[in-house]
Every structure is written in C-alpha cells, then in structure tokens.
Scaffold this active site. Structure first.
Site, PDB file in Angstrom:
ATOM      1  N   ILE A  20      13.724  22.703 -17.227  1.00 40.55           N
ATOM      2  CA  ILE A  20      13.243  21.456 -17.827  1.00 40.55           C
ATOM      3  C   ILE A  20      12.751  20.497 -16.756  1.00 40.55           C
ATOM      4  CG2 ILE A  20      13.918  19.428 -19.171  1.00 40.55           C
ATOM      5  CD1 ILE A  20      15.935  21.238 -20.640  1.00 40.55           C
ATOM      6  N   ARG A  65      22.490  14.517 -20.389  1.00 43.13           N
ATOM      7  CA  ARG A  65      23.799  14.232 -20.946  1.00 43.13           C
ATOM      8  C   ARG A  65      24.153  12.780 -20.661  1.00 43.13           C
ATOM      9  NH1 ARG A  65      23.062  17.933 -23.632  1.00 43.13           N
ATOM     10  NH2 ARG A  65      24.317  19.826 -23.967  1.00 43.13           N
ATOM     11  N   ASP A  73      17.891   9.243 -24.165  1.00 41.70           N
ATOM     12  CA  ASP A  73      18.009   9.978 -25.420  1.00 41.70           C
ATOM     13  C   ASP A  73      19.453  10.428 -25.618  1.00 41.70           C
ATOM     14  OD1 ASP A  73      16.867  11.322 -27.761  1.00 41.70           O
ATOM     15  OD2 ASP A  73      17.284  13.188 -26.684  1.00 41.70           O
ATOM     16  N   GLU A 127      28.158   8.716 -27.387  1.00 40.13           N
ATOM     17  CA  GLU A 127      27.316   8.996 -28.547  1.00 40.13           C
ATOM     18  C   GLU A 127      28.028   9.722 -29.676  1.00 40.13           C
ATOM     19  OE1 GLU A 127      24.912  13.063 -27.998  1.00 40.13           O
ATOM     20  OE2 GLU A 127      24.402  11.607 -26.449  1.00 40.13           O
ATOM     21  N   HIS A 182      19.328  11.391 -29.333  1.00 39.35           N
ATOM     22  CA  HIS A 182      19.486  12.790 -28.915  1.00 39.35           C
ATOM     23  C   HIS A 182      18.527  13.703 -29.695  1.00 39.35           C
ATOM     24  CE1 HIS A 182      22.640  15.494 -26.818  1.00 39.35           C
ATOM     25  NE2 HIS A 182      21.492  16.146 -26.909  1.00 39.35           N
ATOM     26  N   GLN A 183      17.241  13.399 -29.579  1.00 43.31           N
ATOM     27  CA  GLN A 183      16.236  14.154 -30.317  1.00 43.31           C
ATOM     28  C   GLN A 183      15.237  14.884 -29.418  1.00 43.31           C
ATOM     29  OE1 GLN A 183      14.331  10.366 -32.010  1.00 43.31           O
ATOM     30  NE2 GLN A 183      12.514  11.636 -31.712  1.00 43.31           N
ATOM     31  N   PHE A 192      15.295  17.613 -27.942  1.00 47.02           N
ATOM     32  CA  PHE A 192      15.212  19.053 -28.220  1.00 47.02           C
ATOM     33  C   PHE A 192      14.573  19.347 -29.572  1.00 47.02           C
ATOM     34  CE2 PHE A 192      18.678  17.618 -30.699  1.00 47.02           C
ATOM     35  CZ  PHE A 192      18.871  18.532 -31.727  1.00 47.02           C
TER      36      PHE A 192
END
Length: 330
Positions: A155, A234, A258, A263, A295-296, A298
């Site tokens: 990534i 993370r 993100d 969270e 957390h979107q 992905f």
C-alpha cells in the site's frame, strides 16, 4: 462448515454469501461485535469470522474454544485485535486476508490528502448553502513537496507511486526497505529525519508494539511546521491527544484520518441520533483542517470481493485439512 460471522453489515452479508455460493458453508450472520457477552452466539460453530473492531482476546477465545470453535477468520490484513498467543495455546487456528486491492487504501489516502489540503469538504458545504466565497480555502501545490511514507509495503509503495506522479520528492522509513520504493526515486532515511523534512507524512505500517503511537508528542514536536499527517492504517499509530495539541499550536498543518485509536465504540454504526461522549473525536472534527472518515479506505467492490473470496477459501481449506496459506505468522 458452520461459521458465525460477527459485525456483519448488509454488504458483508451480500458479498460473503456470493463468495460462498459454490462452497456451501453454513453462515450465521450476526450484526453484533464479538465480545465476552456475544461469544455465546457462536455456540456450535466450528469457525467464527470477525472484523477489526471485534474483541478476540484470551477470554473470548477461551469461551469460543469451549463451545467448539477451532478457526478464527478475520476479514482484514491486520490482526492486532486477535490474541495470537492465546489462540495457539487453545489450538485455534487464525487466518487473515493477506492481500486485497492495495490500490483501494492507497488511492483513498491520496483522496484524504487532497481533501484536507484543498479544503474540498468545506468548499462543498459552502456551495450547497450558496456561499461561493474562496476566503479560507487556499491550499498548496503538492508538486515539488516532500512526502514521507512510513511503511513502504504494497500500500505504501502504491501511495508513493501516485505521489511521484504529482511530482513530489519521496522519502521513506521501513524496517524492511523495498527496491520498488527506491525505483520510484524514493530515498530511505531515519524516522526523525523524515518527520523533520516532510511536508506530508502518510502512515502505511501495521500496528505493533514498536509502532504504537509512532506519532506521539515527541514526534510531532519534530515534524516540519505545517506538515499534513495522513493515516489510513491503524488508529493506534497516532497519539490522538498529542495530535490535537499539535493542531492547536499550528505545528501540524492538517490531519486526515480514516482510523482512530478509540474507533471500536464508534465506527461502523449510525450514531447520528445519539450523544457521542468521546470528547477527543468531537474536538478533532471541530478543526477546519481535519478530516475524519469511518474506516472506509478499503471499501471498494474489488477489495471487498477479494476479502470475501479469500475468507471463504480459508474456511474451506481448514475444513478439508489443507495447508492454511493465510494463517497468521507464529
């Protein structure tokens, strides 16, 4: 194989069912997160399928093992939410998704950077209200800026490739340097030097003991003043309280995240009609130079499809007694 699927949202149910169409596993979809209280719901299931905010600690694993669970499949690459040592002691195998569209996260990280730098979200809100004034919306050219990439795996390297296309100078930090990053013109340096010289810092490393709060108060004191920090990896990589102070002082010029270290009690649910008691996240979203998403990164058709297929393949391999190619390392 009978499998309890925790934290199952509508898209999980749809796409996991599609991936399972030919495999024929018995899937028990549960919207609840896995916890000490909800582990009982997996009684009689040989496998449980979890996500990043499920609790898979020693206590929960002990309950699952006592109910006959022998496999934990996490729909993620990271597995810091799973007590791997306890799982081994209990004879529970743990598998993950080692590879899924790294482009999805890298592209989203770039999107976050552009959004916070060029004030895109603020501009959109303004124009919806009929305000077309440009005051307060000025950003900076990425061309010619130095971008620091902490974590140059798949990534991180894709993110670096995109930034190279913008004409940025690339510096990186990773315990395991890769030729692919250097082939882009990237130069490896120490983390302190990276923080001091970078106009943008993007985090692409796993959450481990040694990376927990890798961006803390001391690190933020060393960053180039006005630096923009991006985190799509993370939440625990960043000391959020320290980031708030750095934003207030102007040391940090922008923050685009993100992921968030607290969270688990917030993300993947609609809390719009409730009072959110997390004061830190409330302070973060009050800053005009901060963007927080849930957390979107992905969340693309390609990535979710691959995650679900890999998960079903792992469950099938376990049922057949085959080698688990996606088993977490010992």
């Amino acid at each position: 194989m009978k499998t309890a699927v925790y934290s199952a949202r509508r898209y999980d149910k749809t796409m996991l069912a599609q991936a399972n169409a030919d495999a024929g596993h018995e899937l028990r979809f549960l919207e609840d997160r896995l916890s000490r209280e909800t582990a009982i719901l997996a009684e009689g299931c040989a496998a449980v399928c979890v996500f990043v905010n499920d609790t898979v600690d020693a206590e929960v694993l002990g309950i699952l093992a006592g109910q006959g669970t022998r496999l934990v499949a996490t729909r993620s690459t990271g597995y810091n939410h799973v007590d791997a040592h306890a799982a081994r002691e209990l004879g529970i195998a743990v598998v993950r998704v080692t590879d899924y569209s790294p482009n999805s996260v890298a592209e989203f990280a770039v999107g976050l950077l552009l959004a916070v730098n060029r004030k895109i979200a603020r501009a959109s809100v303004r124009t919806r209200e009929g305000n077309f004034d440009l005051d307060g919306l000025m950003g900076f050219d990425l061309h010619g800026k130095t971008v620091g990439v902490i974590g140059t795996g798949k990534i991180g390297t894709i993110f670096a490739r995109i930034m190279a296309g913008f004409g940025c100078t690339l510096v990186g930090y990773d315990r395991y340097p890769t030729p692919a990053f250097e082939a882009l013109g990237g130069r490896y340096i120490g983390v302190d030097e990276l923080l001091a010289c970078s106009d943008v810092v993007s985090l692409h490393c796993p959450l481990l003991d040694e990376t927990h709060h890798i961006v803390n108060a001391a690190a933020l004191a060393r960053v180039k003043r006005g630096c923009v920090l991006v985190n799509t990896s993370r939440g625990g990589l960043v000391d959020t309280e320290a980031a708030v102070q750095a934003l207030k002082s102007g040391q940090l010029g922008g923050l685009a995240i993100d992921v968030y270290e607290q969270e688990a009690s917030l993300f993947f649910q609609d809390l719009s009609s409730t009072i959110i008691t997390d004061d830190v996240i409330q302070r973060l979203v009050s800053f005009p130079n901060v963007i927080v998403t849930g957390h979107q990164a992905f969340f693309t058709v390609e990535a979710i499809g691959q995650i679900m297929r890999t998960t079903i393949d792992s469950i099938g391999a376990f049922e057949r007694g085959e080698e688990l190619v996606n088993r977490i390392p010992d």
